[in-house]
Scaffold this motif. Sequence first.
Motif, PDB file in Angstrom:
ATOM      1  N   THR A 143       0.838  -1.202   0.000  1.00  0.00           N
ATOM      2  CA  THR A 143       0.000   0.000   0.000  1.00  0.00           C
ATOM      3  C   THR A 143       0.870   1.247   0.000  1.00  0.00           C
ATOM      4  O   THR A 143       1.735   1.408   0.866  1.00  0.00           O
ATOM      5  CB  THR A 143      -0.921   0.042   1.231  1.00  0.00           C
ATOM      6  OG1 THR A 143      -1.783  -1.093   1.220  1.00  0.00           O
ATOM      7  CG2 THR A 143      -1.770   1.317   1.229  1.00  0.00           C
ATOM      8  N   THR A 202       0.581   5.591  -0.530  1.00  0.00           N
ATOM      9  CA  THR A 202      -0.398   6.680  -0.461  1.00  0.00           C
ATOM     10  C   THR A 202       0.100   7.888  -1.234  1.00  0.00           C
ATOM     11  O   THR A 202       1.281   8.245  -1.158  1.00  0.00           O
ATOM     12  CB  THR A 202      -0.670   7.076   0.999  1.00  0.00           C
ATOM     13  OG1 THR A 202      -1.044   5.907   1.745  1.00  0.00           O
ATOM     14  CG2 THR A 202      -1.805   8.096   1.084  1.00  0.00           C
ATOM     15  N   GLY A 255       0.683   3.349   4.410  1.00  0.00           N
ATOM     16  CA  GLY A 255      -0.741   3.653   4.435  1.00  0.00           C
ATOM     17  C   GLY A 255      -1.048   5.058   4.911  1.00  0.00           C
ATOM     18  O   GLY A 255      -0.189   5.785   5.413  1.00  0.00           O
ATOM     19  N   VAL A 256      -2.317   5.440   4.784  1.00  0.00           N
ATOM     20  CA  VAL A 256      -2.733   6.808   5.067  1.00  0.00           C
ATOM     21  C   VAL A 256      -2.611   7.149   6.552  1.00  0.00           C
ATOM     22  O   VAL A 256      -2.302   8.297   6.906  1.00  0.00           O
ATOM     23  CB  VAL A 256      -4.170   7.048   4.555  1.00  0.00           C
ATOM     24  CG1 VAL A 256      -5.180   6.184   5.306  1.00  0.00           C
ATOM     25  CG2 VAL A 256      -4.543   8.524   4.659  1.00  0.00           C
ATOM     26  N   CYS A 299      -6.036  12.223   0.549  1.00  0.00           N
ATOM     27  CA  CYS A 299      -5.131  11.100   0.294  1.00  0.00           C
ATOM     28  C   CYS A 299      -5.817   9.953  -0.446  1.00  0.00           C
ATOM     29  O   CYS A 299      -7.014   9.719  -0.289  1.00  0.00           O
ATOM     30  CB  CYS A 299      -4.561  10.579   1.607  1.00  0.00           C
ATOM     31  SG  CYS A 299      -3.740  11.843   2.608  1.00  0.00           S
ATOM     32  N   GLU A 317      -5.010   5.788  -1.164  1.00  0.00           N
ATOM     33  CA  GLU A 317      -4.179   4.599  -1.022  1.00  0.00           C
ATOM     34  C   GLU A 317      -4.225   3.802  -2.325  1.00  0.00           C
ATOM     35  O   GLU A 317      -5.291   3.611  -2.911  1.00  0.00           O
ATOM     36  CB  GLU A 317      -4.660   3.730   0.142  1.00  0.00           C
ATOM     37  CG  GLU A 317      -4.409   4.348   1.502  1.00  0.00           C
ATOM     38  CD  GLU A 317      -4.743   3.412   2.644  1.00  0.00           C
ATOM     39  OE1 GLU A 317      -4.112   3.519   3.707  1.00  0.00           O
ATOM     40  OE2 GLU A 317      -5.642   2.555   2.470  1.00  0.00           O
ATOM     41  N   SER A 323       0.993   4.465  -8.000  1.00  0.00           N
ATOM     42  CA  SER A 323       1.545   5.718  -7.455  1.00  0.00           C
ATOM     43  C   SER A 323       2.548   6.325  -8.428  1.00  0.00           C
ATOM     44  O   SER A 323       2.644   7.550  -8.558  1.00  0.00           O
ATOM     45  CB  SER A 323       2.206   5.466  -6.092  1.00  0.00           C
ATOM     46  OG  SER A 323       3.468   4.822  -6.209  1.00  0.00           O
TER      47      SER A 323
END
Length: 414
Positions: free
Chosen positions: A196, A198, A259-260, A281, A283, A289
Amino acid sequence: MVLPNCSKFLLFPFLLLLSSSSAHSPSSSEDVFSQCLSYHSKLGIHLRVRSGGHDYEGLSYVSEIETPFIVLDLAKLRSVNVDIQQNSAWIQAGATIGEVYYRIAEKSATHGFPAGLCTSLGVGGHITGGAYGSMMRKYGLGVDNAVDAQIVDVDGRILDRETMGEDLFWAIRGGGGASFGIILWWKIKLVPVPSTVTVFTVARTLEQDGTKLLHRWQQVAATELDEDLFIRVIIQLTSDSKSGKRTVTTLYQAQFLGGVEKLLYVMQTGFPELGLTRKDCTETSWIKSVMYIANYPNGTQPEILLQGKSTSRSYFKAKSDFLKAPIPETGLEGLKKRLMEETNPVLIWTPYGGMMSKISESDTPFPHRKGVLFKIQYLTIWQAANQDEAKRMDLGSFTTTWLLMLQCFQGKHM
């Protein structure tokens, strides 16, 4: 991209295009390369090598030497052989960095490579110039994660790291590979990435206390924020939604390796002034990304990276500076006035620090390491497809002058 004055440059129409069908592993013979270097050396014909990615100044296919020359185009040499078990990959010089990212993600969601933000970069030239990107604060540059190479030298010999020696291997990692031979392959070390990642983009105008915010970013982005966090600033002119007047907008665009929840904690403790919220944000995966930072439209599938094409169709001129001290608020106010004088200027501020400060400037020819806070890339952009060549050249000269003036202004505050 601005082409140089054509009266001083010559592109002789002898273009050697190479197919990937002749080589599929670093141990292939590549006789055609040796022959090309042999003819180049014996006949004294100037040689240009290009990997097929973008080239700001066109140096890979034009020359100030007013005699016929050869362009050796490696764009068809684009094999990417990923070995997840060995955490490595062999990459041909003509592959784009976007193709490399895709092939890595195709094999693993938790492996990546720290290199360029623009996915259309040709690997051969990109790594020889350093290869900076959104994970450099965590893992350094692409050259810091290049562990072997295959190169054809001026005598037509095909060499790897062992046979070329450490001095030459040092030189091609940031010293410009075409100065020493033809890069055929790079072997890179893969790096771990979380499942993950963000991302966010937060916009602020300089009227919204943006000057103080930008000044604060200079103080924390490289030296105080978590190495997993990369926040660059894109500064450009926009129109106010209410008044219609032009204003200077700053976009804080970020990639966080996690992660967020952790990101919000990092931002609250290190850069609360931005006022980041959960709704800002998103994820996603590492490969998505990468596409976010490269400005692909939301929902674009990763397969587009295999096309190896740029997302931009604009003409532009660009220059860069490396800063070791923050620009004071008075300097930022002056910068705003300078930006308002131009039609379509863009500044991209890229944070350094983290791993970049831990690697010695002598480890590779790329010297911008400890002490560098961020890099500024100055761009001026125009749409000139409907202009004739003469007007385009004149516009290029004008924008170059404006960029130099802006650069000189910035220099007073560095």
